[in-house]
Scaffold this motif. Sequence first.
Motif, mmCIF file in Angstrom:
data_model
loop_
_atom_site.group_PDB
_atom_site.id
_atom_site.type_symbol
_atom_site.label_atom_id
_atom_site.label_comp_id
_atom_site.label_asym_id
_atom_site.label_seq_id
_atom_site.Cartn_x
_atom_site.Cartn_y
_atom_site.Cartn_z
ATOM 1 N N GLY A 1 -2.834 7.414 7.439
ATOM 2 C CA GLY A 1 -2.041 8.303 6.810
ATOM 3 C C GLY A 1 -2.531 8.752 5.612
ATOM 4 N N ASN B 1 1.359 6.130 7.540
ATOM 5 C CA ASN B 1 0.314 5.155 8.534
ATOM 6 C C ASN B 1 -0.472 4.257 7.789
ATOM 7 O OD1 ASN B 1 -2.009 4.636 10.392
ATOM 8 N ND2 ASN B 1 0.036 4.727 11.590
ATOM 9 N N SER C 1 9.825 3.228 1.629
ATOM 10 C CA SER C 1 9.210 4.268 2.427
ATOM 11 C C SER C 1 10.424 5.205 2.939
ATOM 12 C CB SER C 1 8.558 3.833 3.679
ATOM 13 O OG SER C 1 7.534 3.178 3.275
ATOM 14 N N TRP D 1 6.868 11.774 8.233
ATOM 15 C CA TRP D 1 6.527 10.797 7.251
ATOM 16 C C TRP D 1 6.092 9.561 7.620
ATOM 17 C CZ3 TRP D 1 6.609 11.100 2.098
ATOM 18 C CH2 TRP D 1 7.101 12.151 1.645
ATOM 19 N N SER D 2 6.390 9.075 9.174
ATOM 20 C CA SER D 2 5.621 8.108 9.930
ATOM 21 C C SER D 2 4.258 8.279 9.808
ATOM 22 C CB SER D 2 6.370 7.820 11.239
ATOM 23 O OG SER D 2 7.572 7.524 11.048
ATOM 24 N N TRP D 3 3.916 9.560 10.011
ATOM 25 C CA TRP D 3 2.123 9.658 10.111
ATOM 26 C C TRP D 3 1.711 9.468 8.710
ATOM 27 C CZ3 TRP D 3 0.246 13.970 7.928
ATOM 28 C CH2 TRP D 3 -1.370 13.968 8.039
ATOM 29 N N MET D 4 2.394 10.226 7.788
ATOM 30 C CA MET D 4 1.914 10.133 6.259
ATOM 31 C C MET D 4 1.766 8.882 5.747
ATOM 32 S SD MET D 4 3.923 13.500 4.862
ATOM 33 C CE MET D 4 3.268 13.192 3.226
#
Length: 327
Positions: free
Chosen positions: A166, A162, A192, A157-160
């Motif tokens: 993201g 971004n 988030s 989720w951190s990557w999504m």
Amino acid sequence: MNDTKHVPGRRSEHDRGGAATAAPPRAPARERRRPASPQWTAWAFLAPVTLYLALFYAYPLYRNLDLSLRDYTVRSFVQGDAPFTGLANYQRVFDDPTFVPALLHTVVFTVVCLVFQYAIGLALAVFFHQHFRLSTTLRALFLVPWLLPLIVSASTWSWMFNSDSGIVNAALHAVGVGPVNWLTSPDWSLTSVIIANIWIGVPFNLVVLYSGLQSVPGSLYEAAALDGANAWQRFWRITFPLLRPVSAITLLLGLVYTLKVFDIIWIMTKGGPADSSTTFATWSYQLGFGNLLPAFGPGAAVGNLLVVAALVFGLVHVRVQRKQALS
């Protein structure tokens, strides 16, 4: 005088009567052994569980309470000579400017996650209860978020989310919406982590509520359909009331889990920026381990507030269930 002769080999009446009333021979030692008391058998079975609860639940709770009532430093934590301060650590927590925002974030995070996890999980459980083709396969795919390690889910989720690369901002850009700083903006950071936690918690609600639906008799739906009830009426008059016991335990377990969520928030935002996504769980960690000079006492006090909150809701649940059983 009447002499009575003793005939060898014959016993008198007195002798025969004494032999008849003599005690029977003793039983072997194995037969004389009394069976074990059922109470001692029950305690023998309970001993492992009691020992486990004492070592891994009671003792940590006691240590955490002791931490919150003393002024622990790194040196006194090792040597064990921390002075007793009473409720000073709790007063320090209440006076901290982070307390009110952390309390509000904890309440919002818990309530919003519980509502959406339960609503989505119930909708999916009713949907999969229709037993259509591929329902088993799709239901198994919905369990993937629950099976993944939390560090993997939070990192994904951190990557999504971004801001630069993201996939969420890429999808928004495709429909003409500008980029959103999901993790670096105080306005969006809490949203988030809420979205990520809802995604992780939906499978649990789906599994438990779907299991509860299996116990609802199909004859009730058939009778309601014959009476002219539509799908919504069947759900509201039959499904939802009969799922109340299962719903109560689902919400209680979800509440306890959501109150102590730490991994997702810490990996995605670390409680920031500017404490905009700080909850009691992350604040307790920051106080105890997030600084060069750890505040063990206040950190333990914040953790105890979470324990008390979970205990209160647990007692309320038990009381409500007892009233329903008696009514």
